[in-house]
Design an enzyme around this catalytic site. Structure first.
Site, PDB file in Angstrom:
ATOM      1  N   ASP A 283     -22.551  13.946 -19.738  1.00  0.00           N
ATOM      2  CA  ASP A 283     -21.881  14.665 -18.712  1.00  0.00           C
ATOM      3  C   ASP A 283     -20.312  13.945 -18.735  1.00  0.00           C
ATOM      4  OD1 ASP A 283     -24.389  16.022 -18.746  1.00  0.00           O
ATOM      5  OD2 ASP A 283     -24.005  16.212 -16.348  1.00  0.00           O
TER       6      ASP A 283
ATOM      7  N   LYS B 208     -19.246  22.321 -16.886  1.00  0.00           N
ATOM      8  CA  LYS B 208     -19.997  22.185 -15.543  1.00  0.00           C
ATOM      9  C   LYS B 208     -19.229  22.045 -14.415  1.00  0.00           C
ATOM     10  CE  LYS B 208     -22.393  17.982 -13.704  1.00  0.00           C
ATOM     11  NZ  LYS B 208     -23.047  16.548 -13.961  1.00  0.00           N
TER      12      LYS B 208
ATOM     13  N   LYS C 192     -23.163  24.740 -16.017  1.00  0.00           N
ATOM     14  CA  LYS C 192     -24.205  24.034 -15.110  1.00  0.00           C
ATOM     15  C   LYS C 192     -23.331  24.191 -13.615  1.00  0.00           C
ATOM     16  CE  LYS C 192     -26.012  19.269 -14.032  1.00  0.00           C
ATOM     17  NZ  LYS C 192     -26.277  18.069 -14.473  1.00  0.00           N
TER      18      LYS C 192
END
Length: 247
Positions: A99, A173, A207
């Protein structure tokens, strides 16, 4: 619906941030890993120094739990070289998900070429090693227009440079959960931000992370189209609980 398979159980605080010793913090991490194994969550998201520990615990438990870690966390301002170095170390230690914090400040300042290059190169590294890559755009630091533009930029880089079968492995995300707002406004995910991300990142998955505090909110995110949810209270959410002011 098996909500647990949407949940990335997350613990990213340092010992300093929690006011405990490094040894005590490692115990917290171990407990978080064990809980994620026992509960059958999709993934445990931890800092990179604990990835090898998680991989060892998962192996010993004969579990299918995935391990994720954050890269250039939480500000995303480091050089591409630093991002690459961190990513390669995480891969070597057994991470499944990487990430990356996007350099959203560079984007806000108009340096889109820098952002395009880091998205391209770092995504290439992740996909070449069969990893899932997520780009944290930090929605609380962005205007609505910037959320739309940055989500679209990441999508366009991926579509232009990778195969269609790779799209599902590159997420956009929402948040780190560590951003500090000046006016105490929400510093994590919001419904309007998620809708903008979904509309402009598609066909890439999204996400939601930072501030999902209840089972009902998690279900609403999933119904909107979110594929993963990052939370430090995955067990409580999965059991239908409400968690005030946590990430």
């Amino acid at each position: 619906m098996n909500i647990k398979q949407y949940l990335d159980s997350t613990y990213l605080k340092t010992a300093f941030q929690t006011g405990i010793s490094e040894t005590e913090n490692e115990i917290v991490v171990k407990n978080a890993i064990k809980e994620a194994i026992d509960e059958g969550f999709k993934l445990i998201m931890i800092r990179s120094e604990y990835v090898a520990l998680a991989r060892e615990m998962i192996l010993q438990a004969n579990s299918n739990l995935n391990v994720g870690t954050v890269i250039d966390f939480p500000e995303g301002k480091s050089s591409l070289e630093t991002k690459v170095k961190e990513a390669n170390e995480a891969i070597a230690n057994g991470a499944d998900d990487l990430d990356f914090v996007c350099n959203y400040e560079a984007f806000k300042n108009g340096d889109t070429e820098l952002v395009k290059q880091e998205v391209l190169v770092a995504t290439q590294i992740g996909l070449a090693n069969n990893k899932t890559v997520k780009w944290i755009i930090e929605v609380a630091a962005l205007s609505d227009k910037e959320i739309i533009q940055l989500s679209s930029l990441i999508k366009n880089i991926v579509i232009s440079n990778f195969k269609e079968e790779d799209y599902a492995s590159v997420f956009v995300k929402s948040s780190t959960g560590f951003y500090k707002t000046d006016d105490n406004s929400p510093n994590g995910v919001t419904i309007p931000a998620i809708i903008m991300m979904l509309e402009n990142a598609s066909p890439l998955p999204v996400k939601a992370a930072g501030g999902v505090k209840s089972y009902e909110e998690a279900i609403e995110m999933i119904r909107l189209g979110v594929k993963r949810i990052g939370t430090s209270s995955a067990k409580a959410i999965a059991n239908g609980g409400n968690i005030p002011n946590q990430y």
